[in-house]
Design a protein around this motif. Structure first.
Motif, short mmCIF file in Angstrom:
data_model
loop_
_atom_site.label_atom_id
_atom_site.label_comp_id
_atom_site.label_asym_id
_atom_site.label_seq_id
_atom_site.Cartn_x
_atom_site.Cartn_y
_atom_site.Cartn_z
N ASP A 77 21.73 18.24 -9.59
CA ASP A 77 22.77 17.11 -9.60
C ASP A 77 22.66 16.00 -10.62
O ASP A 77 21.40 15.99 -11.08
CB ASP A 77 22.40 16.45 -8.10
CG ASP A 77 22.84 17.47 -7.16
OD1 ASP A 77 23.94 18.20 -7.19
OD2 ASP A 77 22.09 17.64 -5.89
N SER A 94 26.87 15.86 -5.25
CA SER A 94 25.48 16.30 -4.68
C SER A 94 25.58 16.35 -3.30
O SER A 94 24.78 16.88 -2.64
CB SER A 94 24.67 15.28 -5.42
OG SER A 94 24.90 13.95 -5.02
N ARG A 135 28.51 19.65 -2.60
CA ARG A 135 28.71 20.58 -3.76
C ARG A 135 30.04 21.61 -3.39
O ARG A 135 29.98 22.67 -3.92
CB ARG A 135 27.67 21.69 -3.61
CG ARG A 135 25.99 21.29 -4.06
CD ARG A 135 26.01 21.01 -5.59
NE ARG A 135 24.62 20.54 -5.90
CZ ARG A 135 23.52 21.39 -6.33
NH1 ARG A 135 23.90 22.83 -6.20
NH2 ARG A 135 22.62 20.81 -6.63
#
Ligand code: PLP
Ligand code: COI
Length: 344
Positions: free
Chosen positions: A173, A212, A215
């Motif tokens: 991330d 993040s 996803r």
């Protein structure tokens, strides 16, 4: 004024020392005087806040030579405001917007010989940044800072300029949900270095970072926002529902160019990764990237997602957007009022 003897056309995105940098120090609760200095080094305490708790924010903009020989820059007020917002987010004293714009003009004027000529494909990159120079040992903001601007002539950020590049979806991330992804702080770039080195080693130009939290959604690359084009020629611009995408000035300008100058339909919304196969063009946009076409994206399972002409050439909609934006920046196309600011 005589230009430096440089082969402008073969410049890459690399640092070359120029004649002057700009500096201004913050002490006792106030910003000091404007300084133009030929000294490109900064000397400070080993205990300065920048070294320990990473208080640093920066900006990136460019100076261009227009067809009629003027030196201009593009929307410096937007960079000034974004840096103001970035500074506040990590407890640094914001640098006043009007002083930022004046400082940009001052340092470009002091380095006119380094501004690449019209049509050379190169520009003068302007990198304002601010660091904590005061001592801190406990975790807290410093009380002394330096705002500085370096300028350096550069060529294209991605090799080949408008030749499409390949990206990979990052397994790492770049920014936390509701963290600092929406400001321009060096700490975000530290986060992206490991995946960036890995992507380059595998032959990719950059990463595509997904949100993040889930996803699921497309966020941005290490140094640019994404643009997608639909089969019917509309522009789709990813938004973040966790406020973790940097608000690109290029992207916000392109949205306006697309709607008001080119008459395109524009959607600004979260974009799921699993819908990208529907798009016919993909590009990255930013000051350094301008618009860099993306030929394909390889996902975490190794599947290739290819856009339109793939790695062969830039698609027509992004090509038109790019030509219009660079035309405005070079003074060849009339842009909205106030976008192009004359320096000399
Ligand atoms: N996203 C990231 C992470 C960036 O570093 C940049 C570069 O500044 C951008 C997007 C593009 O922003 P801008 O168009 O304001 O240069
Ligand atoms: C810019 O486009 O100005 C940036 O700061 C991006 C950086 C990755 C070079």
């Amino acid at each position: 004024m005589e230009k430096k003897d440089i082969d402008w056309g073969s410049l890459t995105f690399a640092y070359t020392k120029t004649d002057y940098s700009y500096a201004c120090n913050y002490k006792d609760g106030a910003w000091g005087e404007d300084i133009l200095t030929p000294d490109h080094s900064i000397v400070m305490s080993e205990c300065a806040g920048i070294f320990h708790y990473c208080q640093e924010v920066f900006e990136g903009l460019k100076a261009y030579t227009t067809k009629d020989g003027r030196i201009v820059c593009f929307r410096p007020d937007m960079n000034a405001q974004r840096m103001y917002d970035s500074a506040q987010r990590i407890c640094m004293p914001p640098f006043p917007v009007d002083r930022f714009i004046n400082a940009v003009k001052m340092v470009v004027k002091a380095n006119l010989a380094w501004v690449p000529p019209f049509g050379s494909g190169a520009t003068l990159y302007i990198r304002p940044f601010m660091i904590a120079t005061g001592d801190v040992i406990g975790v807290k903001p410093a009380t002394e800072y330096q705002f500085r601007i370096l300028v350096t002539p550069v060529g294209p950020y991605y090799k080949g300029g408008v030749q499409p590049v390949a990206l990979k979806v990052s397994a790492y991330d770049r920014a936390a949900p509701h963290g600092t992804g929406n400001i321009k702080a060096g700490l975000n770039y530290a986060m992206s270095l490991y995946p960036s080195v890995e992507a380059h080693a595998e032959g990719y130009a950059d990463n595509m970072f997904l949100d993040s939290q889930t996803r699921t959604y497309v966020e941005e690359s290490g140094g640019a926002n994404f643009l997608f084009v639909t089969a019917d020629g509309g522009l789709v611009v990813p938004q973040s529902f966790t406020d973790s995408i940097l608000p690109s000035i290029t992207r916000r300008s392109l949205v306006q160019v697309a709607e008001d100058i080119l008459g395109l339909k524009v959607e600004q919304r979260p974009v799921r990764f699993d819908e990208i196969d529907q798009f016919v063009e993909c590009g990255m946009c930013g000051t350094a990237a301008v618009i860099s076409p993306v030929g394909k994206v390889v996902d975490l399972e190794g599947n290739e997602h290819v856009f339109g002409a793939g790695m062969e050439h830039v698609g027509p909609v992004l090509a038109k957007l790019r030509a219009t934006l660079t035309g405005i920046q070079a003074g060849e196309i009339e842009g909205p009022e106030g976008w192009v600011v004359e320096i000399a």
